[in-house]
Design a protein around this motif. Sequence first.
Motif, PDB file in Angstrom:
ATOM      1  N   UNK A   1       0.829  -1.200   0.000  1.00  0.00           N
ATOM      2  CA  UNK A   1       0.000   0.000   0.000  1.00  0.00           C
ATOM      3  C   UNK A   1       0.870   1.259   0.000  1.00  0.00           C
ATOM      4  N   UNK A   2       1.933   1.256   0.773  1.00  0.00           N
ATOM      5  CA  UNK A   2       2.845   2.401   0.785  1.00  0.00           C
ATOM      6  C   UNK A   2       3.569   2.541  -0.543  1.00  0.00           C
ATOM      7  N   UNK A   3       3.937   1.420  -1.134  1.00  0.00           N
ATOM      8  CA  UNK A   3       4.609   1.475  -2.441  1.00  0.00           C
ATOM      9  C   UNK A   3       3.684   2.062  -3.494  1.00  0.00           C
ATOM     10  N   UNK A   4       2.422   1.606  -3.494  1.00  0.00           N
ATOM     11  CA  UNK A   4       1.451   2.112  -4.464  1.00  0.00           C
ATOM     12  C   UNK A   4       1.192   3.599  -4.271  1.00  0.00           C
ATOM     13  N   UNK A   5       1.330   4.070  -3.032  1.00  0.00           N
ATOM     14  CA  UNK A   5       1.095   5.487  -2.740  1.00  0.00           C
ATOM     15  C   UNK A   5       2.309   6.360  -3.068  1.00  0.00           C
ATOM     16  N   UNK A   6       3.385   5.737  -3.546  1.00  0.00           N
ATOM     17  CA  UNK A   6       4.580   6.505  -3.880  1.00  0.00           C
ATOM     18  C   UNK A   6       5.335   7.000  -2.673  1.00  0.00           C
ATOM     19  N   UNK A   7       5.290   6.247  -1.581  1.00  0.00           N
ATOM     20  CA  UNK A   7       5.890   6.693  -0.324  1.00  0.00           C
ATOM     21  C   UNK A   7       7.386   6.428  -0.230  1.00  0.00           C
ATOM     22  N   UNK A   8       7.925   5.600  -1.146  1.00  0.00           N
ATOM     23  CA  UNK A   8       9.340   5.238  -1.075  1.00  0.00           C
ATOM     24  C   UNK A   8      10.115   5.772  -2.272  1.00  0.00           C
ATOM     25  N   UNK A   9      11.399   6.013  -2.046  1.00  0.00           N
ATOM     26  CA  UNK A   9      12.283   6.374  -3.153  1.00  0.00           C
ATOM     27  C   UNK A   9      12.859   5.097  -3.755  1.00  0.00           C
ATOM     28  N   UNK A  10      13.137   5.078  -5.061  1.00  0.00           N
ATOM     29  CA  UNK A  10      13.821   3.918  -5.659  1.00  0.00           C
ATOM     30  C   UNK A  10      15.216   3.768  -5.055  1.00  0.00           C
ATOM     31  N   UNK A  11      15.639   2.520  -4.887  1.00  0.00           N
ATOM     32  CA  UNK A  11      16.889   2.262  -4.179  1.00  0.00           C
ATOM     33  C   UNK A  11      18.022   1.782  -5.067  1.00  0.00           C
ATOM     34  N   UNK A  12      17.718   1.357  -6.308  1.00  0.00           N
ATOM     35  CA  UNK A  12      18.766   0.693  -7.078  1.00  0.00           C
ATOM     36  C   UNK A  12      19.960   1.598  -7.358  1.00  0.00           C
ATOM     37  N   UNK A  13      19.734   2.859  -7.693  1.00  0.00           N
ATOM     38  CA  UNK A  13      20.866   3.758  -7.955  1.00  0.00           C
ATOM     39  C   UNK A  13      21.647   4.068  -6.680  1.00  0.00           C
ATOM     40  N   UNK A  14      20.935   4.243  -5.579  1.00  0.00           N
ATOM     41  CA  UNK A  14      21.601   4.492  -4.299  1.00  0.00           C
ATOM     42  C   UNK A  14      22.493   3.314  -3.922  1.00  0.00           C
ATOM     43  N   UNK A  15      21.982   2.099  -4.133  1.00  0.00           N
ATOM     44  CA  UNK A  15      22.771   0.908  -3.811  1.00  0.00           C
ATOM     45  C   UNK A  15      23.995   0.829  -4.716  1.00  0.00           C
ATOM     46  N   UNK A  16      23.784   1.058  -6.008  1.00  0.00           N
ATOM     47  CA  UNK A  16      24.901   1.001  -6.955  1.00  0.00           C
ATOM     48  C   UNK A  16      26.018   1.973  -6.580  1.00  0.00           C
ATOM     49  N   UNK A  17      25.659   3.184  -6.153  1.00  0.00           N
ATOM     50  CA  UNK A  17      26.651   4.230  -5.917  1.00  0.00           C
ATOM     51  C   UNK A  17      27.252   4.201  -4.511  1.00  0.00           C
ATOM     52  N   UNK A  18      26.443   3.843  -3.514  1.00  0.00           N
ATOM     53  CA  UNK A  18      26.867   4.072  -2.132  1.00  0.00           C
ATOM     54  C   UNK A  18      26.826   2.844  -1.223  1.00  0.00           C
ATOM     55  N   UNK A  19      26.403   1.694  -1.720  1.00  0.00           N
ATOM     56  CA  UNK A  19      26.196   0.558  -0.819  1.00  0.00           C
ATOM     57  C   UNK A  19      26.790  -0.725  -1.382  1.00  0.00           C
TER      58      UNK A  19
END
Length: 558
Positions: free
Chosen positions: A119-137
Amino acid sequence: MAKKIKRPVLATIVPVLALGLTLTGCTDSKDAVNSTSSPSGNQTTPEATQSNTIKPVTLSLFIDSPYQQPTPDNKIYKMIKDKTGVSLKMEFLVGDLQQKLGVMIAGGDYPDIMTGNDKLIAAGAFVPLEDLIDKYAPNLKKHYASVWNQMKDPASGHIYALPNYNVFSGQFNETAYEGPGFYLQKDVLKEMGYPTPKTLDEYFDIIAKYKAKHPDMIGFETLNFDWRNFPLLNPPEHLAGHPNDGGVIVENGKAQIFADKDISKTYYKKLNEINAQGLMDREALVQNYDQYLAKIASGRVIGMFDQHWNFGDGERSLISQNKIGSTYVGFPLLYPGAQEYYRDRPVLNINRGYGISTKAKDPVQIIKFLDSLMTEDWQKTLQWGIQGEDYMVKDGKFYRTPEQRAKADDNTWKLANKAEAFFANSPKMQGTYSDGNATDPGTQPQEFYDSLKPQDQEVLKAYNHKTWAEFFKTPAENPVYYPAWSIDLIDGSPAKVANTKMTDLAVKYLPKAILGKPDDFEGVWKEYVDQISKSNVKAYEDRINDQINWRIQNWSSK
């Protein structure tokens, strides 16, 4: 799941009031450490993040399960703050999850970090993580490399949550059993001569005979509350020889609902019969989760169908009271001719675990923090504890002394010495570390057996087993699509509306069918099935089948 402290048993499961846990303290800039800092402070820093630091910060966090508040001086949370500069202000679920999510979405008022939810995902409550993971994790990237495509939300192709369970490395040793089954108390099994029930009739015959001798006991429990309605809804699929696919059974790659099928009718008619015999808790279908756990923690429940993790807090309360005989063993009951499929291979917890909200001020800092905890040193601390205090090492093997095991079973001790609330929902290593030790005490084979109480060892010996998992058939490899229950139905879609309608019908009609007079069962059941047929079942099944096919195409090895 609710985390409870050691109190008199009925007080143990009192609902937790709103928790605003702030694990803070003044943190100078010198406390900020490299994003791969280990608990000991000497972890080698990967080159990719050598110049990155985590600044002192307090992160707000919402966890969608009720937990008990840790002590202010909890040593693990203090270590996290000292070594990473991060303090956690955690809010735990109180009351109904769907209502809480609705309020959050309506106000757009999100904390920095939240546990993943469709429900939170459908509401657009989260930021995408793939680029953050690629660059910083880099640690998270390595951890999730084998399941990267599975983590992606099918609707958008983005990763919104970091799965908190079932990414394995090394060797996996299944010792405990956390899955579905028909459970019976160990004292019941002992008094009845350690039987092995294989059918519903055999199972309820054991309950009837034991309750006749112990009339103050509750015969059979179930649960029909909020999203935790699977103890009531899922048994038919397992009895018929299918794994846990939620509201459908899948045969030859094709899914269909089973709520209106004979496999369901047979089960609920049996519950109607045992209710008429006084073997079923008449409050079972109207109680909430805390009330359910309280009954289990009272030691009065003979048996129930559930997944072990779902009633684990009630059982842990029994252990803290040294009522080992009142804890449970699961059995894989079957209809005649069915082949057992209760135990499955652990599956990725898609769209669960932590995500970073759109309201977070510094997503980069958050992903670095989560990445910093994915070193072996940190994972050993979070899962085993502090070497010399919480576990020992001999000839390279981790183990615990009897005193250390006793502390680990004490809920009060854990509130001051473990970071359970946070860690349960965070990314974690599972399997074995590079040194060959299991990632947690519960899956270290010798430690698991040595940690068992004498009563538990007696039960295993009676059944010629070494672990609780052995009560269930070793599973084959999961189908590529599995499990269907993790498929997102998308809020507002015809499939979601149909599923909600079917759930509402189950809540309305199953209690009537189970608790009514046996002569009325057929009429109630017919009305229930007729109403299901008007619920746009096809839209629901089409969505499930579409996504099963999508997963087969996108998740299969190439």
